[in-house]
Design an enzyme around this catalytic site. Structure first.
Site, mmCIF file in Angstrom:
data_model
loop_
_atom_site.group_PDB
_atom_site.id
_atom_site.type_symbol
_atom_site.label_atom_id
_atom_site.label_comp_id
_atom_site.label_asym_id
_atom_site.label_seq_id
_atom_site.Cartn_x
_atom_site.Cartn_y
_atom_site.Cartn_z
ATOM 1 C CG ASP A 85 28.552 42.738 31.786
ATOM 2 O OD1 ASP A 85 29.009 42.383 30.675
ATOM 3 O OD2 ASP A 85 29.258 42.813 32.813
ATOM 4 C CE LYS B 119 32.365 42.400 31.189
ATOM 5 N NZ LYS B 119 32.022 42.451 32.589
ATOM 6 C CG ASN C 193 34.342 38.912 29.617
ATOM 7 O OD1 ASN C 193 34.387 37.969 30.423
ATOM 8 N ND2 ASN C 193 35.375 39.703 29.389
ATOM 9 C CG HIS D 97 34.003 47.499 31.276
ATOM 10 N ND1 HIS D 97 33.058 47.704 32.232
ATOM 11 C CD2 HIS D 97 34.728 46.421 31.722
ATOM 12 C CE1 HIS D 97 33.174 46.804 33.183
ATOM 13 N NE2 HIS D 97 34.190 46.007 32.889
ATOM 14 N NE ARG D 98 34.890 47.807 36.379
ATOM 15 C CZ ARG D 98 33.684 48.397 36.424
ATOM 16 N NH1 ARG D 98 33.564 49.696 36.254
ATOM 17 N NH2 ARG D 98 32.593 47.695 36.643
ATOM 18 C CG ASP E 69 34.898 46.208 39.636
ATOM 19 O OD1 ASP E 69 35.813 45.358 39.637
ATOM 20 O OD2 ASP E 69 33.720 45.928 39.396
ATOM 21 C CD GLU F 212 35.620 42.824 33.047
ATOM 22 O OE1 GLU F 212 36.409 42.418 33.948
ATOM 23 O OE2 GLU F 212 34.518 43.319 33.326
HETATM 24 O O1 LIG Z 1 29.386 40.402 42.372
HETATM 25 C C1 LIG Z 1 29.578 41.379 41.633
HETATM 26 O O2 LIG Z 1 28.636 42.082 41.207
HETATM 27 C C2 LIG Z 1 30.956 41.729 41.277
HETATM 28 C C3 LIG Z 1 32.008 41.258 42.024
HETATM 29 C C4 LIG Z 1 33.416 41.654 41.789
HETATM 30 O O3 LIG Z 1 34.108 40.518 41.287
HETATM 31 P P1 LIG Z 1 35.075 39.582 42.215
HETATM 32 O O4 LIG Z 1 34.308 39.052 43.336
HETATM 33 O O5 LIG Z 1 35.484 38.530 41.222
HETATM 34 O O6 LIG Z 1 36.207 40.457 42.665
HETATM 35 C C5 LIG Z 1 33.522 42.798 40.790
HETATM 36 O O7 LIG Z 1 34.844 42.917 40.327
HETATM 37 C C6 LIG Z 1 32.589 42.637 39.625
HETATM 38 O O8 LIG Z 1 32.693 43.711 38.713
HETATM 39 C C7 LIG Z 1 31.164 42.599 40.092
HETATM 40 C C1 LIG Z 2 35.081 42.441 36.837
HETATM 41 C C2 LIG Z 2 34.073 43.016 36.204
HETATM 42 O O1 LIG Z 2 33.053 42.355 35.607
HETATM 43 P P1 LIG Z 2 32.398 40.911 35.815
HETATM 44 O O2 LIG Z 2 31.044 41.170 36.405
HETATM 45 O O3 LIG Z 2 32.320 40.331 34.442
HETATM 46 O O4 LIG Z 2 33.260 40.091 36.726
HETATM 47 C C3 LIG Z 2 34.004 44.488 36.078
HETATM 48 O O5 LIG Z 2 32.933 44.997 35.667
HETATM 49 O O6 LIG Z 2 34.987 45.182 36.363
#
Ligand SMILES: O=C(O)C1=C[C@@H](OP(=O)(O)O)[C@@H](O)[C@H](O)C1
Ligand SMILES: C=C(OP(=O)(O)O)C(=O)O
Length: 437
Positions: free
Chosen positions: A51, A423, A98, A397-398, A325, A353
């Site tokens: 990422d 990821k 992703n 990944h999770r 998460d 994901e």
């Molecule tokens: O802004 C961020 O860093 C994130 C927001 C969350 O997503 P959502 O806002 O779609 O729930 C989380 O699930 C993602 O892993 C990271």
């Molecule tokens: C939702 C996740 O990732 P993303 O930043 O791609 O949304 C995650 O890391 O669980």
């Protein structure tokens, strides 16, 4: 060649010490903020993962000078987007894998700054919604086109003609990353339109702690946003990002959840370095879930120590909207609970994901749990009769990381496609193996 699977033996105990990799959410935000700012920023503790690789590669493609000083240390020379309204490279094909934290903010930045950009990702990224963000950006004069299916990447971005005459409205109920993206570029909008910007959130804002991370980091780069009850934000017209001589990225609190869980089910003690009670990440609150389940947790400023006890864990019925998460980790811990556990308010799992409600439902059932689920909830009755299982991970990944916790029952597990952890945590299974026995 990727390993097809990884067999994890049944284990009885987990203890030891880990140092967390950097936070994905913080790494990708500060890389972008440093790139837009005026001056040079030195970043340490930056996460090395798929990422963050795509964010770094995108910024370099756009002409930002980034020098790697050490394995997790970078110097970013900001382009000063306030005097130079475009990136040095005004035409590019940008692949963002992703990574939601790269795709959504870069869409906003490139759309506001304008140019000729094609943004795309892996097939799953092309199924993850972006309509709410695109429509908001279009409403202020950005030029964005869907290249495959309406509402989803890939996107073609061209030159914008910004025009803001009313509060900018953005939907908050699908992903908080849309509001994060808009907030991060709001100083660019104020600069281009020479006016204060008001942002209004439509619908119920989910995943609020991620907005707190965004606001905190914007402030560190010199932009204080007025936050009225998470529904109305104001950015002043003189807002401008200034480089920071040194910013240290915290450890990843979502990654910490797996080790905290290991300390609980495996007895511990497990000491986790890199996050603690001074963390700006919402997932640190996963500690409260573990305490409810029976963990003994010591939180220091920048570390966590977890111990568990013998016997079943206390079942839970909780709202996980603030920690979507780390919530996945709780779902797997439900296997060891003294009764059924329910996770509520997790609709966002369906657009991550993979469809995480469906994936978690199927894979927990393979181990013998009795599972039910709905549009935004999941209920797990711990197995009466455990079964050995091959856990499919759906390129998530999770899924791979949290099912590594399913080895404290009477059976081991096979994790399919374990390398999907790249990821956010490429070395996860090596660290894990050093803790369990
Ligand atoms: O802004 C961020 O860093 C994130 C927001 C969350 O997503 P959502 O806002 O779609 O729930 C989380 O699930 C993602 O892993 C990271
Ligand atoms: C939702 C996740 O990732 P993303 O930043 O791609 O949304 C995650 O890391 O669980």
């Amino acid at each position: 060649m990727a390993d097809d699977y990884l067999d994890l033996n049944q284990v009885n105990q987990a203890k030891g010490e880990v140092t967390l990799p950097g936070s994905k959410s913080i790494s990708n935000r500060v890389l972008l903020l440093a790139a837009l700012a005026e001056g040079k920023t030195r970043l340490t503790g930056v996460l090395k993962s798929d990422d963050t690789d795509v964010m770094l590669a995108a910024l370099k493609t756009l002409g930002v000078r980034i020098v790697q000083l050490n394995h997790d240390e970078y110097e970013v020379e900001g382009i000063n987007a306030f005097d130079h309204s475009q990136f040095p490279q005004t035409k590019a094909d940008i692949f963002l894998g992703n990574a939601g934290t790269a795709f959504r903010p870069l869409t906003a930045a490139l759309a506001v700054m304008g140019g000729d950009y094609y943004l795309h990702g892996v097939p799953r990224m092309h199924e993850r919604p972006i309509k709410d963000l695109v429509e908001t950006l279009q409403s202020i004069g950005c030029n964005i086109e869907y290249k495959l299916n309406d509402g989803y990447p890939p996107l073609q971005i061209n030159t914008s003609n910004l025009n803001v005459s009313a509060p900018i409205e953005i939907e908050g109920s699908v992903s908080s990353q849309f509001l994060t993206a808009l907030l991060l570029v709001s100083p660019l909008i104020t600069r281009k339109t020479q006016q204060d910007i008001q942002i209004k959130v439509k619908g119920e804002l989910i995943s609020k702690p991620y907005i707190a991370i965004t606001l905190n980091l914007m402030e560190r780069f010199g932009v204080k946003v007025e936050n009225n009850n998470w529904s109305h934000f104001i950015v002043a017209k003189d807002a401008k990002y200034q480089a920071i001589s040194h910013l240290a990225v915290e450890g990843d609190a979502s990654s910490a959840s797996y080790f905290m869980a290991l300390g609980l089910v495996g007895g511990g003690p497990i000491r986790i370095n890199g996050v603690g009670k001074s963390s700006i990440q919402g997932d640190i609150k996963f500690a409260d879930v573990l305490v409810h389940m029976g963990a003994d947790i010591q939180l220091q400023d920048n570390s966590i120590e977890v111990r568990g006890h013998k016997g079943l864990l206390k079942a839970f019925d909780m709202d996980f909207n603030l920690i979507p998460d780390a919530a996945m980790t709780a779902a797997v811990l439900a296997l060891y609970a003294d009764g059924p556990c329910t996770l509520r308010n997790i609709a966002s799992w369906r657009v991550k994901e993979t469809d995480r409600i469906e994936a978690m439902h199927k894979e927990l059932e393979k181990l013998g749990a009795i599972v039910s689920s709905g549009s935004d909830w999941l209920r797990i009755e711990p197995p009466k009769h455990w079964r050995t299982a091959s856990i499919d991970t759906y390129d998530d990944h999770r899924m791979a990381m949290c099912f590594s916790l399913a080895v404290f029952g009477p059976v081991g597990v096979r994790i399919m496609d374990p390398n999907c952890v790249a990821k956010t945590f490429p070395t996860y299974f090596d660290v894990y193996k050093g803790l369990v026995a």
